[in-house]
Design a protein around this motif. Sequence first.
Motif, PDB file in Angstrom:
ATOM      1  N   LYS A 196       0.860  -1.035  -0.051  1.00  0.00           N
ATOM      2  CA  LYS A 196      -0.231   0.219   0.024  1.00  0.00           C
ATOM      3  C   LYS A 196       0.915   1.326   0.047  1.00  0.00           C
ATOM      4  CE  LYS A 196      -3.882  -2.184   2.247  1.00  0.00           C
ATOM      5  NZ  LYS A 196      -4.803  -2.248   3.368  1.00  0.00           N
ATOM      6  N   GLY A 197       2.207   1.176  -0.054  1.00  0.00           N
ATOM      7  CA  GLY A 197       2.940   2.099   0.146  1.00  0.00           C
ATOM      8  C   GLY A 197       3.399   2.682  -1.338  1.00  0.00           C
ATOM      9  N   GLY A 198       2.610   2.351  -2.429  1.00  0.00           N
ATOM     10  CA  GLY A 198       3.093   2.727  -3.818  1.00  0.00           C
ATOM     11  C   GLY A 198       2.607   4.189  -4.011  1.00  0.00           C
ATOM     12  N   PRO A 199       1.425   4.656  -3.500  1.00  0.00           N
ATOM     13  CA  PRO A 199       1.175   6.018  -3.918  1.00  0.00           C
ATOM     14  C   PRO A 199       1.969   7.041  -3.135  1.00  0.00           C
ATOM     15  CG  PRO A 199      -0.970   4.531  -3.505  1.00  0.00           C
ATOM     16  CD  PRO A 199       0.359   3.816  -3.199  1.00  0.00           C
ATOM     17  N   THR A 200       2.533   6.579  -2.016  1.00  0.00           N
ATOM     18  CA  THR A 200       3.280   7.708  -1.298  1.00  0.00           C
ATOM     19  C   THR A 200       4.726   7.789  -1.702  1.00  0.00           C
ATOM     20  OG1 THR A 200       2.230   7.075   0.930  1.00  0.00           O
ATOM     21  CG2 THR A 200       4.217   7.940   0.880  1.00  0.00           C
ATOM     22  N   LYS A 201       5.098   6.796  -2.021  1.00  0.00           N
ATOM     23  CA  LYS A 201       6.637   6.646  -2.855  1.00  0.00           C
ATOM     24  C   LYS A 201       6.250   7.451  -4.236  1.00  0.00           C
ATOM     25  CE  LYS A 201       7.836   2.183  -1.210  1.00  0.00           C
ATOM     26  NZ  LYS A 201       8.886   2.691  -0.115  1.00  0.00           N
ATOM     27  N   ALA A 202       5.168   7.158  -4.965  1.00  0.00           N
ATOM     28  CA  ALA A 202       5.181   7.866  -6.179  1.00  0.00           C
ATOM     29  C   ALA A 202       4.849   9.271  -5.954  1.00  0.00           C
ATOM     30  CB  ALA A 202       3.941   7.400  -7.051  1.00  0.00           C
ATOM     31  N   ALA A 203       4.167   9.735  -4.957  1.00  0.00           N
ATOM     32  CA  ALA A 203       3.998  11.310  -4.715  1.00  0.00           C
ATOM     33  C   ALA A 203       5.201  11.800  -4.499  1.00  0.00           C
ATOM     34  CB  ALA A 203       2.961  11.340  -3.566  1.00  0.00           C
TER      35      ALA A 203
END
Length: 483
Positions: A196-203
């Motif tokens: 679930k950490g994908g969006p944070t890393k992408a941001a």
Amino acid sequence: MASSNTQGSPSALKTIPGSYGLPVIGAVRDRLDFYYFQGQDKYFESRVEQYGSTVVRINVPPGPFMAKDPRVVAVLDAKSFPVLFDMDKVEKKNLFTGTYMPSTKLTGGYRVCAYLDPSEPTHAKVKQLLFSLLLSRKDEFIPTFRSNFTSLLAAVESELAKSGKADFNKLNDVTSFDFIGDAYFGVRPSATELGKGGPTKAAKWLIWQLHPLVTLGLPMFIEEPLLHTFHLPPFLVKGDYEALYKYYSTAGKQALDMAEDLGLSREEACHNLLFATTFNSYGGLKVLFPGLLANIAGAGEKLHERLVAEVRGAVAEAGGKVTLAALERMELTKSVVWESLRLDPPVKFQYGHAKKDLEIASHDGVFQVRKGEMLFGYQPCATKDARVFGATAKEFVPDRFVGEEGSKLLQYVYWSNGRETEDPSVDNKQCPGKNFVVLVGRLFVVELFLRYDAFTAEVGTDLLGTSVSFTGVTKATSGPGSE
């Protein structure tokens, strides 16, 4: 429109007005106007008013000390703006973010497709890869969208029940990231090691590239040295990027096989896939859906009633299924999406270096630009041009593009780095996912009004533009969405 073959004598040419001010000082002063004292829209509108021209010489951020040269010729009306799409007249090399370019350490050491001019051989290969990927997955777009965004709306209702408000942007960030991976590769990022950490890393990765062009709402004396004076060091997001790359290198195996057939290495192709899907597609949906939702919410229940009737009628005629044929019958729905893209384009700035001496026509005159000069367009000025869209140019008019007369206005919708009436190709810089974006925009409206008769929302702003929170929904009482 803009043409190097404009008829007229040299004496008919107007001198481009405007001022760059004193070296360094002028650019810094303009940057402060842009971010703090005026804001983006007012910055450009005030220059047009001051100089009595929609073609002006100005500085654009970030300026010193990130940009080699902040001085541009700005084209700020619907007539002059399209020169930026003409590959015979402008070069696009290293101009995706304008007068500065982020370090290639943020993209695996490669200049990815967004920074390539169509004259460069790799551009055609990468863009063809993106076309092939979209074509190979086209049958998956509708079912994957419905699956992911049905879950999002269920989460909205759960949050409303608990607290009376549901933060759409937060839910959309997570859902859109999963949807893109699901739609393009058949693998939801949250179901992999990325979790679930994908969006944070992408941001974080997005901010490292865009920070010279944004403001976080912090005091000027903090933001100026932190965001607008020096590049943030790439090593601080290296781990995030490597985690994203690992996902794409595994989930995108079939796309990478296609890339090899096109003459691209798997490594270069993977960095390009990561950029196109995370920066362009995911970053675009982070802007598109909140803006679209805010516009529909603000239009009120009369529009909701019309959309309910159109959406449910077309779906009922299709046997209760959401199909491409059903979507094509939803003329108002499509107009609503185009109108939102017109008012709030995901990418507001376009750039190009003049390949030769040009004569550029605005509504009020013809101007000469010398070879090598930087052309700049602030898209909202062009797509809110009152001489094209009339007295309601700055307003959300849901049915603006409905009917024969409405369809004539589509040539002035430029959100995709090209006219809405034209198609992307390997020879231009128009967004390869242009039709995909309009499709998912329509699907978003369909999901809303299959499920709800109406809804209410609070609208604000965030880092990338619009923020929206649902404050209430009225569940569907009839039709396919009422089950």
